[in-house]
Design a protein around this motif. Structure first.
Motif: not given
Length: 197
Positions: A12-17, A27-35
């Motif tokens: 969902p939008q703003n989920y990462y924030a 530390a939160v790291s989001l890798d969209e490519y690897a999901q």
């Protein structure tokens, strides 16, 4: 993945924030490519944001220095910064890869992969420039920014403040993007790069 189907998960939008905000000591790291989402302990967001102006100043110095060094390559070696024509002959001589060499009395350079590593002969400062983003050379990679900060005399105390830790530096860059102090730009092939404006 379940047999017979492909599932694509969209956050969902703003989920990462929201996740970053709810985990201030991680530390939160989001890798969209690897999901994937990685979460690991780090210094607090508050501690990082207390020094956000200094981190931004370091990012701006990184950008200006990177672009200045590539301009030096243009002026010294005739490299076309719009196309990168002229870099090949600096990377290879008679088909053999050239090791680091002097650009001038102050800097050495070493072309490798899609980057160029500059090292100041006098101060030991190191700046790794991502060259495939031409004609802009100031995009920040987490490791490259950490290396720059840790070898730039005026920012060594900031590096120490961040625990001389790549995870903390990466988190700092991500927080500055969320704060609107750094821009994250979409690059070809779906990658994203951070830059100080």
């Amino acid at each position: 993945m379940i047999s017979g189907g492909i599932y694509i998960i969209t956050l969902p939008q703003n989920y990462y924030a929201q996740l970053v905000d709810s985990l201030p000591h991680h530390a939160v790291s989001l890798d969209e490519y690897a999901q994937t989402i990685s979460i690991c302990p780090s210094i607090s967001s508050e501690k990082i944001l207390n020094r956000k102006t200094e981190i931004l100043a370091c990012a701006r110095l990184f950008r200006s220095t990177a672009n200045d060094l590539m301009a030096m390559m243009r002026d010294t070696f005739g490299v076309d910064l719009q196309t990168l024509d002229g870099l090949y002959h600096l990377r290879f001589i008679d088909g053999v890869r050239v090791i680091p060499r002097k650009a001038n009395d102050e800097w050495t350079f070493h072309l490798h992969g899609s980057e160029c590593r500059f090292e100041n002969i006098i101060t030991g400062q190191i700046l790794e420039v991502i060259i495939i983003t031409f004609p802009e050379f100031g995009y920040l990679g987490d490791y490259f920014f950490h290396l720059f900060m840790s070898t730039t005399e005026i920012y060594k105390p900031l590096n120490d403040y961040l625990g001389n830790n790549l995870t903390n530096v990466s988190k700092a860059l991500d927080l500055l993007v969320l704060e609107g102090m750094l821009m994250e730009m979409e690059m070809p092939y779906g990658s994203k790069r951070k830059i100080a404006l």
